[in-house]
Design a protein around this motif. Structure first.
Motif: not given
Length: 870
Positions: A187, A211-213, A216
């Protein structure tokens, strides 16, 4: 005469008239004041307190709220406001919520505003040109005004969306001209700003939203919020209420004015403070010795003036006050100058100090109490330096003083028995304390902590510091007499040497303190040389090699840990990029068709053994080519022969002849098979030899399969930068390949630094003493010129004086430094007492000779004519 008025005016006039000597003493006092003040300002600004700390920690918020996974927390009495997170209360150690998804607003007063604080959320891998790198991830609500001030924004803005990031300048340098960051999960994230952490600002970092990917979210991890409470809310009462809900509130007032440490200071904390006090005390003593020498010479040059004071009705007390006031004036000039220059240096070079401390100074923190203490110590040092010369001047007979004669001690010098006893007692304390420290270290290393354990108990450390202090006091006490004793050995020296030794003995009021100051300064550099050399020796003894000297090693950890997975094609590609003679593969033995467990770990075969030297009772089974193992000396040859016979080789375990060991899966208690085993004692300090049992590949395949964990490439030469870059591109990282070069000692650069430091401090002491000697002995030099002595004689005399003082001070300084070094050898766990011969040789031989050469070059050839009365 008045008590202080006239002495004060005379002292002020004398200080202005003898401006050079006044500035010299002021510089001696001012330099430590400058260094200590600058250091205090810089370190205090790097580690702020009060309102500045609150701004750095929680920005504009009223407090920090920690949301834990527990339903109730335990806060011991008197510890309600500690910075750390409290443990769960008894019976509430089960998780009742997921902190990352829990909304704490209903538990807070109406009107409370919340924002996620930027916190360390682990490490992530991102792609950089030709490879990848690991960086720190910080997540928080950067778009919320409450977080303003908790990070330093250099350019752009902080991220507001999940696909946006801000990056640190050090990461921006690695990425180059790009507006995106690509993670290893494929990403991409838009770079919207350049930001830095307030501490460890040079660390490569990424700032992202919660909330960043990029990473985890750990469901059990405590989440921290910044809270802006209504004006009517009581933060202390709210904190007490929230503890019963599993939340912890740290109010802003607690950060600004933290409570006292409930644990207090223990005995184990005394050692560093005692060492610091010892260093400060020795520093002040050195200033007093050097400045006292200058005042002693100044008092001798004022003999006629002081005689006039006594002839006009002055008392010995008035004479003493005049000399003491000169010390006060010099102290005031030195302290004021040191404080001013320290302030200018600190405030004018802020970016330099920020880089040095790796912190951002959001506000200047001035340690006023420390600065006042430093100033008082400087003034006290100036006064103390003038006390002994003042007492000596006050004892002069008026007629002798009016004639310009200053009594020179003619009686034989005796080294006091008390000084010898004090020196012997100090040495006994040092050796006894060092033996205790060494015994404590041996005991710690045999504990379950293992071979890397260290121990520095406070009692033995205090005993060593007491011994060193006693030794230094004894040497300072006996040095004037020791100078006279050494001068008696000068009969075989050339004329200039004999004259220099005679001058040193006649004026031991000057040469004794000056030599003591040189000794103490050199002792510091010599102590660092001994300590560092023994620390390097300890590190070298504890160094564990990755493989054979000159080999290149690549370790494979598999996809489950985000590492590199072994394939034969990858190993062949790496071998083609390097100058490889032969390739060896090592791997753990697994049962056929073994699958990973629920945690992603694939069990390997292990060997059940008796306890080894490190306290282990079992170890994994590793397969290696006997031809590879026999390259490691005599031990490797024995191991290789046993492996070819189908035996398991276990390191550092006592086994009976013909004893067998049991094989089992390392996550099960079920034993599978027994094999013949042998042990040859402690293995070499090579990583694959330690804590693993070795077996040949042929025998291993009878048990199961081999999962290759590392590949060793035997090289024909050291790889070039281009070859290493090709390997980095193949592996995707420049950190996976390690070329074994053995322990790399920093001794060469260290040698240069130590010799330079010793040269500077020695030249300072020698220059002061020689210049004062020249000033005091100008009549003697004029007499030499009058009877036909050439200018080179004066130069030779100055050079001989510099060499004599430097040589004696350096020899004694190395001896004192060796006491520190002997203790360091015990504390660091060096295999033996290492003497840094190169550094010591440079200090003892080169530095005094250089001091003599410099004195010869800088001595004036022509002197003004003076009269000789005495």
């Amino acid at each position: 005469m008045g008590q202080w008025a006239a002495p004060l005016r005379i002292a002020r006039r004398t200080a202005r008239r003898s401006l050079g000597r006044t500035l010299l003493v002021a510089a001696l006092i001012g330099l430590p004041v400058l260094a200590a003040t600058w250091l205090g300002i810089v370190l205090k600004s790097a580690s702020p307190s009060g309102e500045t700390l609150a701004n750095n920690t929680i920005g504009r918020a009223d407090g920090r709220l920690d949301v834990t996974q527990y339903g109730k927390l335990q806060v011991p009495p008197g510890q309600e406001m500690l910075y750390g997170e409290p443990p769960p209360a008894a019976g509430h150690d089960k998780a009742v919520r997921t902190p990352s998804t829990f909304d704490p607003s209903p538990l807070l007063p109406a009107g409370t505003k919340l924002a996620r604080l930027f916190v360390d959320s682990g490490m992530v891998e991102v792609r950089v040109p030709d490879s990848k790198t690991t960086v720190t991830l910080l997540t928080g609500d950067g778009a919320n005004p409450l977080t303003t001030g908790t990070v330093k924004l250099d350019k752009g803005r902080l991220p507001a969306k999940a696909d946006e990031v801000a990056i640190s300048p050090s990461l921006a340098d690695k990425l180059g001209q790009t507006n995106t960051v690509e993670s290893t999960n494929g990403k991409s994230y838009a770079v919207v700003g350049i930001a830095r952490m307030l501490t460890t600002q040079s660390t490569p970092a990424i700032f992202a939203t919660p909330d960043s990917t990029l990473n985890e979210v750990d469901p059990t991890r405590t989440v921290q919020y910044l809270v802006d409470l209504p004006d009517s809310a009581d933060a202390n009462q709210l904190s007490t209420d929230l503890v019963n809900q599993g939340l912890f509130l740290l109010p802003r007032a607690t950060i600004i004015d933290p409570p006292p440490d409930p644990y207090g200071t223990t005995a184990d904390d005394i050692g560093p403070y005692a060492a610091m006090a010892l260093v400060i005390g020795f520093g002040i003593l050195e200033i007093v010795l050097l400045a006292g020498t200058a005042f002693a010479v100044g008092a001798r040059r004022q003999t006629r003036e002081l005689g006039l004071v006594m002839a006009a009705g002055g008392t010995p007390g008035d004479v003493r006050r005049i000399v003491v006031m000169q010390g006060l004036f010099a102290g005031l000039v030195g302290v004021a100058g040191g404080l001013a220059i320290a302030g200018i240096a600190a405030f004018s070079a802020k970016p330099v100090w920020e880089r040095m401390t790796d912190s951002i100074f959001t506000a200047w923190q001035i340690p006023w109490g420390t600065i006042v203490a430093i100033a008082l110590l400087g003034l006290g040092a100036g006064l103390a330096a003038a006390v002994v010369p003042a007492i000596t001047a006050g004892r002069q007979a008026p007629m002798a003083a009016l004639s310009g004669r200053f009594t020179v001690t003619a009686k034989a010098a005796r080294i006091r028995i008390a000084a010898i006893v004090l020196l012997a007692g100090g040495l006994v304390c040092v050796f006894a304390g060092s033996a205790m420290i060494a015994a404590a270290l041996r005991s710690a290393r045999h504990s379950p902590l293992g071979q890397e354990a260290t121990a520095t108990p406070s009692g033995p450390v205090a005993l060593v510091l007491l011994g060193i202090t006693a030794s230094v006091i004894a040497l300072v006490w006996m040095l004037p007499s020791l100078v006279v004793k050494v001068a008696g050995l000068a009969r075989s020296l050339p004329l200039s040497g004999r004259m220099a030794m005679r001058d040193a003995a006649r004026h031991r009021h000057r040469t004794g303190p000056a030599t003591a100051a040189i000794m103490m300064a050199v002792a510091g550099t010599a102590a660092v040389a001994f300590a560092a050399s023994n620390s390097i020796a300890a590190d070298a003894a504890q160094y564990t090699a990755a493989g054979h000297q000159g080999d290149a090693v690549v370790r494979f950890t598999g996809d489950e840990s985000g590492g590199i997975t072994y394939t034969p094609q990858l190993a062949s590609q790496l071998a083609g990029s390097l100058p490889v003679r032969k390739q060896y593969e090592l791997g753990y033995v697994q049962l056929a068709n073994t699958k990973a467990n629920q945690y992603g770990y694939t069990p390997v075969l292990a060997v059940a053994t008796p306890e080894n030297g490190s306290g282990m009772t079992g170890m994994p089974l590793q397969a290696a080519d006997p031809a590879f193992v026999e390259r490691f000396g005599e031990y490797g040859a024995k191991v290789a022969a046993a492996m070819r016979d189908g035996k398991v080789v276990v390191p550092d375990v006592k086994l009976a002849l013909g004893q067998k060991v049991a094989m089992h899966n390392d996550d099960e208690d079920k034993y599978l098979k027994n094999l013949d085993a042998v042990s040859f004692g402690p293995p070499p300090r090579v990583q694959f030899f330690r804590d693993t049992a070795l077996i040949s590949p042929d025998t291993a395949r009878q048990l199961g399969t081999i999962n290759v964990s590392e590949v060793h490439f035997e090289l024909t030469r050291e790889p070039t930068k281009d070859e290493l870059a090709a390997v980095a591109r193949t592996l995707g990282t420049d950190q996976a390949l390690q070329v074994e070069k053995g322990y790399q000692s920093p001794a060469r650069l260290f040698l240069i630094g130590i010799v330079l430091a010793a040269t500077v401090v020695t030249l300072l002491g020698v220059a002061i003493s020689v210049s004062l000697s020249a000033a005091e002995g100008r009549a003697d030099l004029a007499t030499l010129a009058a009877i036909g002595a050439p200018p080179r004689r004066r130069r030779s005399l100055a050079a001989a004086q510099a060499w004599v003082l430097g040589q004696l001070g350096c020899v004694l300084g190395v001896g004192v430094g060796a006491l520190y070094g002997y203790t360091a050898h015990a504390a660091f766990g060096s295999p033996h007492f290492v003497v840094p011969w190169a550094e010591i040789g440079g200090i003892v031989v080169v530095v005094p000779l250089f001091a003599g050469l410099l004195a010869w070059l800088l001595t004036r050839s022509r002197l003004p004519m003076v009269s000789r009365i005495d």
